[in-house]
Design a protein around this motif. Sequence first.
Motif, PDB file in Angstrom:
ATOM      1  N   SER A 115       1.192   3.940  -2.958  1.00 16.20           N
ATOM      2  CA  SER A 115       0.414   5.083  -3.134  1.00 16.20           C
ATOM      3  C   SER A 115       0.617   6.157  -2.532  1.00 16.20           C
ATOM      4  O   SER A 115      -0.069   7.355  -2.505  1.00 16.20           O
ATOM      5  CB  SER A 115      -1.227   4.635  -3.073  1.00 16.20           C
ATOM      6  N   PRO A 150       0.968  -1.024   0.121  1.00 17.56           N
ATOM      7  CA  PRO A 150      -0.040  -0.025   0.030  1.00 17.56           C
ATOM      8  C   PRO A 150       0.862   1.295   0.051  1.00 17.56           C
ATOM      9  O   PRO A 150       0.272   2.441  -0.246  1.00 17.56           O
ATOM     10  CB  PRO A 150      -0.921   0.011   1.407  1.00 17.56           C
ATOM     11  N   THR A 172      -4.508   4.468  -5.656  1.00 18.23           N
ATOM     12  CA  THR A 172      -5.164   4.270  -4.070  1.00 18.23           C
ATOM     13  C   THR A 172      -4.326   2.990  -3.466  1.00 18.23           C
ATOM     14  O   THR A 172      -3.648   2.441  -4.203  1.00 18.23           O
ATOM     15  CB  THR A 172      -6.391   3.895  -4.144  1.00 18.23           C
ATOM     16  N   ASP A 173      -4.326   2.950  -2.300  1.00 20.42           N
ATOM     17  CA  ASP A 173      -3.686   1.965  -1.539  1.00 20.42           C
ATOM     18  C   ASP A 173      -4.404   0.559  -1.457  1.00 20.42           C
ATOM     19  O   ASP A 173      -4.188  -0.312  -0.877  1.00 20.42           O
ATOM     20  CB  ASP A 173      -3.375   2.239  -0.286  1.00 20.42           C
ATOM     21  N   ASP A 174      -5.405   0.603  -2.108  1.00 20.65           N
ATOM     22  CA  ASP A 174      -6.280  -0.873  -2.588  1.00 20.65           C
ATOM     23  C   ASP A 174      -5.493  -2.066  -3.242  1.00 20.65           C
ATOM     24  O   ASP A 174      -4.966  -1.673  -4.204  1.00 20.65           O
ATOM     25  CB  ASP A 174      -7.571  -0.409  -3.186  1.00 20.65           C
ATOM     26  N   ASP A 175      -5.181  -3.103  -2.500  1.00 24.63           N
ATOM     27  CA  ASP A 175      -4.657  -4.351  -2.943  1.00 24.63           C
ATOM     28  C   ASP A 175      -5.027  -4.672  -4.434  1.00 24.63           C
ATOM     29  O   ASP A 175      -4.238  -4.821  -5.269  1.00 24.63           O
ATOM     30  CB  ASP A 175      -4.667  -5.831  -2.055  1.00 24.63           C
ATOM     31  N   LYS A 176      -6.326  -4.605  -4.821  1.00 27.39           N
ATOM     32  CA  LYS A 176      -6.641  -4.820  -6.242  1.00 27.39           C
ATOM     33  C   LYS A 176      -6.313  -3.829  -7.042  1.00 27.39           C
ATOM     34  O   LYS A 176      -5.859  -4.043  -8.253  1.00 27.39           O
ATOM     35  CB  LYS A 176      -8.340  -5.299  -6.147  1.00 27.39           C
ATOM     36  N   ALA A 177      -6.317  -2.517  -6.740  1.00 27.55           N
ATOM     37  CA  ALA A 177      -5.990  -1.462  -7.555  1.00 27.55           C
ATOM     38  C   ALA A 177      -4.504  -1.652  -7.679  1.00 27.55           C
ATOM     39  O   ALA A 177      -4.292  -1.356  -9.159  1.00 27.55           O
ATOM     40  CB  ALA A 177      -6.364  -0.321  -7.024  1.00 27.55           C
ATOM     41  N   ILE A 178      -3.792  -1.994  -6.813  1.00 22.95           N
ATOM     42  CA  ILE A 178      -2.317  -1.949  -6.814  1.00 22.95           C
ATOM     43  C   ILE A 178      -1.917  -3.407  -7.922  1.00 22.95           C
ATOM     44  O   ILE A 178      -1.297  -3.174  -8.812  1.00 22.95           O
ATOM     45  CB  ILE A 178      -1.407  -2.257  -5.505  1.00 22.95           C
TER      46      ILE A 178
END
Length: 183
Positions: A55, A52, A108-114
């Motif tokens: 981000s 995370p 963003t720090d969202d795991d899925k977005a990363i």
Amino acid sequence: MSYPTRRGELFGGANGAGRFTGPTTGDERRMLVDVLRAQRATLRLKCSGLGPELSLRAVEPSTLSLLGLVRHLADVERRWFRHVLAGHDAPTLFSSAADPDGDFDGATDDDKAIAAAWEAWRTEVAFAEQFVTEAPDLDVEGDDSWRGTVSLRWVLIHMIEEYARHNGHADLLRERIDGAIGL
């Protein structure tokens, strides 16, 4: 004679080994491809070991982050290789005319977005590498709304410049996150 280590000495660990060992003479395509490969590897290394934290933003008011750089470079790879040179209908993934800074602002720090950002980047790099490998020569051309007619040679040089500039940003961002330097 022994010299002191520089503060920003190149990272020599297993992750960084071999990044800058390509040819320094010879075939133009091989040298351009290898320098771009090293720049791509540098981006991966600058982001290694982070989740995370990718981000985390630079200083205000900037929205610059390591994850934003990954998203931006996925869009840049896609634009030049897939859209301009290959002629595919390939809109950007993270930015748009309505949201031109979406690549940076949407990090963003969202795991899925990363995970999605890294997958997009890897997919676009793989496409670019295959395109370059299969191109008959560096004079392959595409039409770009910004630059007009461009050659594969110019795109490779531009991509090296693009990564080198943003890897400089990544140096500072990574140091701000956890103090890591010289990666």
